[in-house]
Each structure stands twice: as C-alpha cells, then as structure tokens.
Write a protein that holds these residues in place. Structure first.
Motif, PDB file in Angstrom:
ATOM      1  N   SER A   1      65.565 -93.632  -3.771  1.00  8.58           N
ATOM      2  CA  SER A   1      66.266 -93.984  -4.927  1.00  8.58           C
ATOM      3  C   SER A   1      66.556 -95.451  -4.630  1.00  8.58           C
ATOM      4  O   SER A   1      66.658 -96.087  -3.836  1.00  8.58           O
ATOM      5  CB  SER A   1      67.298 -92.986  -5.145  1.00  8.58           C
ATOM      6  N   ALA A   2      66.759 -96.046  -5.986  1.00  7.91           N
ATOM      7  CA  ALA A   2      67.217 -97.461  -5.923  1.00  7.91           C
ATOM      8  C   ALA A   2      68.413 -97.771  -7.049  1.00  7.91           C
ATOM      9  O   ALA A   2      68.179 -96.962  -7.990  1.00  7.91           O
ATOM     10  CB  ALA A   2      66.149 -98.360  -6.033  1.00  7.91           C
ATOM     11  N   LYS A   3      69.251 -98.430  -6.831  1.00  6.62           N
ATOM     12  CA  LYS A   3      70.212 -98.841  -7.982  1.00  6.62           C
ATOM     13  C   LYS A   3      70.923-100.481  -7.934  1.00  6.62           C
ATOM     14  O   LYS A   3      70.475-100.886  -6.646  1.00  6.62           O
ATOM     15  CB  LYS A   3      71.349 -97.703  -8.131  1.00  6.62           C
ATOM     16  N   GLN A   4      71.499-100.553  -8.744  1.00  8.92           N
ATOM     17  CA  GLN A   4      71.925-102.265  -8.555  1.00  8.92           C
ATOM     18  C   GLN A   4      73.338-101.940  -8.560  1.00  8.92           C
ATOM     19  O   GLN A   4      73.954-101.120  -9.157  1.00  8.92           O
ATOM     20  CB  GLN A   4      71.679-102.851 -10.002  1.00  8.92           C
ATOM     21  N   GLN A   5      74.045-102.672  -7.657  1.00 16.52           N
ATOM     22  CA  GLN A   5      75.396-102.644  -7.276  1.00 16.52           C
ATOM     23  C   GLN A   5      75.931-103.755  -6.808  1.00 16.52           C
ATOM     24  O   GLN A   5      75.352-104.280  -5.906  1.00 16.52           O
ATOM     25  CB  GLN A   5      75.783-101.378  -6.274  1.00 16.52           C
ATOM     26  N   ASP A   6      76.912-104.286  -7.384  1.00 15.93           N
ATOM     27  CA  ASP A   6      77.802-105.619  -6.830  1.00 15.93           C
ATOM     28  C   ASP A   6      76.528-106.629  -6.751  1.00 15.93           C
ATOM     29  O   ASP A   6      76.558-107.358  -5.628  1.00 15.93           O
ATOM     30  CB  ASP A   6      78.460-105.316  -5.435  1.00 15.93           C
ATOM     31  N   GLY A   7      75.723-106.834  -7.487  1.00 16.70           N
ATOM     32  CA  GLY A   7      74.672-107.868  -7.271  1.00 16.70           C
ATOM     33  C   GLY A   7      73.726-107.836  -6.153  1.00 16.70           C
ATOM     34  O   GLY A   7      72.926-108.627  -5.905  1.00 16.70           O
ATOM     35  N   GLU A   8      73.677-106.590  -5.941  1.00 13.20           N
ATOM     36  CA  GLU A   8      72.637-106.370  -5.029  1.00 13.20           C
ATOM     37  C   GLU A   8      71.688-105.089  -5.408  1.00 13.20           C
ATOM     38  O   GLU A   8      72.249-104.523  -6.154  1.00 13.20           O
ATOM     39  CB  GLU A   8      73.125-105.890  -3.619  1.00 13.20           C
ATOM     40  N   ILE A   9      70.475-104.819  -4.730  1.00  6.88           N
ATOM     41  CA  ILE A   9      69.805-103.792  -4.706  1.00  6.88           C
ATOM     42  C   ILE A   9      70.016-102.669  -3.836  1.00  6.88           C
ATOM     43  O   ILE A   9      69.791-103.055  -2.537  1.00  6.88           O
ATOM     44  CB  ILE A   9      68.400-103.859  -4.905  1.00  6.88           C
ATOM     45  N   LEU A  10      70.359-101.600  -4.141  1.00  6.18           N
ATOM     46  CA  LEU A  10      70.496-100.476  -2.756  1.00  6.18           C
ATOM     47  C   LEU A  10      69.218 -99.540  -3.082  1.00  6.18           C
ATOM     48  O   LEU A  10      69.072 -99.003  -3.948  1.00  6.18           O
ATOM     49  CB  LEU A  10      71.832 -99.741  -3.070  1.00  6.18           C
ATOM     50  N   LEU A  11      68.573 -99.524  -1.766  1.00 12.55           N
ATOM     51  CA  LEU A  11      67.427 -98.711  -1.802  1.00 12.55           C
ATOM     52  C   LEU A  11      67.785 -97.607  -0.757  1.00 12.55           C
ATOM     53  O   LEU A  11      67.890 -98.015   0.531  1.00 12.55           O
ATOM     54  CB  LEU A  11      66.400 -99.711  -1.399  1.00 12.55           C
TER      55      LEU A  11
END
Ligand code: ADP
Length: 232
Positions: free
Chosen positions: A144-154
């Motif tokens: 899964s991936a999402k955007q958080q605090d100006g980053e992409i979390l993969l």
C-alpha cells in the motif's frame, strides 16, 4: 571507514567460501568415483549447481551494494509513479507469487516520488522477495502507499513467520540473517535489506519495521514527493 571496509571484505570472503567449499567437495567426490553411481552423481551435480547459483546471487548482491555505496553512480531524479512501479516489480515476481493472496492499495491520485526508478524497483523487489520467501503459500502480501507529511509512505506487509524481537535491530545489517536454519530453508544472501537501506538513504528517505514473530512483518519506506524536492 577502513575498519568497515576490512570487515566487509572479511565477511564477503567468508560468505563466498561456504558455497565454494561445497562445490569443491562435491566435485572432488564425483571425480573420486561417485560419477560411476548415477543416483549419487545426479544428487551431487544438483548440489554443485545449487551452490553455484547461490554464489552468483551473492556476487550480484555484493556488486549492487558496492555500486550504490561507492557514490560513483549518478542517482537519477525521475518522476516515479508508485502504482506503475508496483505493477512492474510484481510482474517480475509473478511466478513466485501466484499462490499468495495479493492486495494492492494505492490511490489513483498519489503524487509521484522523486527518485531513481531502477533503484526504487530494486528496493521494492527485495522487500517483496522477502515477503514471498518468509510467508507460506496462500499467505497474504499487501502493498500500500499513501501521502503523509509531504512524503510517500510505501508499505510491504505479509502475514508470514515474522522477525524475533532481538533480531529487529540488526535486520538491516549486511549479511545478518535471523538464523541458519531459516537460511537453509529459504535461501538468501543476507544482503537484501542492507541494499534496501542504502537505496532509501540515497533518496534521503526513511525506513520503519513492524514485525511480530509468528504473525507477520511490515516494512514501510518513506520517500520524497516529486514536487517537494523540485522546490528545494
Ligand atoms: P536474506 O537474503 O537472508 O533474505 P535480507 O537482508 O533480505 O536477507 O533479510 C535479513 C533477514 O531478515 C532474513 O534472513 C530473514 O530472516 C529476515 N526477514 C527479512 N524479511 C522478512 C519477512 N518479510 N518476514 C520474516 N523475516 C524476514
């Protein structure tokens, strides 16, 4: 740095020696007469073949690691679409993942990562390779991936054998493997996660490990979003 280099050379030599010793030993046994007994000959040839495969896997991984570490290769700053990256890497692992339950959760409007597509594919490949290796058939592998605090979390998550508490701190070290029995069963060079760590560091990203022995493992890498780095 010199100490680290010397340690690495010693470790590499040691790791290379193990399959090499097996290859030499079984070849000698064959030459000493075992080639006359077809059943043993076949078995020994198989072992020699497997150990040679292991040797080339090790050499490949050592080369990858030293290439990234040397800083001599230019790291591309491309726009990398996460969903495309995931599909590409999963395509390569398709044969080995056929029996697993696969879940992909990546929003369509996720902004691209700024990074080196080849290296990011390598990192994701290593994480998925571990998820496959350490999870039974029919097990779950979720990306899964999402955007958080100006980053992409993969995130790459599995419900496999997990990592014991005491091993977690060392898991990203070169050649560190949880135990020898696991390695015999699952193969692997002990360099996969060290390579991931280096790739993430060259992207100024972060790494997080959540794992419970017997329950499963999740590795989350955070990477810069394209726009953010462009503005800097
Ligand atoms: P290897 O080539 O041995 O898999 P890695 O550096 O990729 O080397 O991983 C180091 C060790 O961490 C492995 O030997 C394995 O025991 C453990 N490990 C890594 N990923 C997982 C996972 N998804 N589930 C359980 N154990 C894992």
């Amino acid at each position: 740095l010199e100490d680290i280099r010397a340690d690495f050379a010693a470790n590499v030599s040691h790791e290379l020696r193990t399959p090499l010793t097996a290859i030499r030993g079984f070849a000698e046994t064959l030459l000493d007469g075992a080639y006359c007994q077809p059943e043993s000959a076949l078995r020994f040839a198989q072992i020699i073949h497997n150990e040679a495969e292991r040797l080339s896997e090790l050499i490949e991984d050592v080369l990858k690691l030293s290439k990234i570490e040397s800083g001599r290769v230019a790291i591309a700053k491309e726009s990398v679409d996460v969903l495309e990256l995931v599909h590409e890497v999963m395509g390569r692992l398709h044969e080995r993942m056929k029996k697993h339950q696969i879940k992909i959760d990546i929003p369509d409007d996720l902004p691209p990562i700024q990074g080196d597509k080849g290296l990011l594919a390598q990192a994701l490949h290593n994480l998925l390779d571990n998820a496959v290796k350490y999870t039974q058939l029919q097990g779950l592998i979720a990306v899964s991936a999402k955007q958080q605090d100006g980053e992409i979390l993969l995130s790459v998550r599995d419900n496999g054998i997990g990592i014991p508490e005491e091993a977690k701190e060392r898991i990203f070290e070169r050649f560190y493997r949880v135990d020898r029995a696991r390695t015999r069963r699952f193969g692997g060079t002990g360099l996969g996660l060290a390579i991931v760590k280096h790739i993430v560091e060259t992207h100024k990203g972060g790494l997080q490990l959540n794992s419970v022995e017997g329950k499963g493992t999740e590795v989350i890498i955070s990477l810069p979003i394209m726009e953010r780095v462009e503005k800097e």
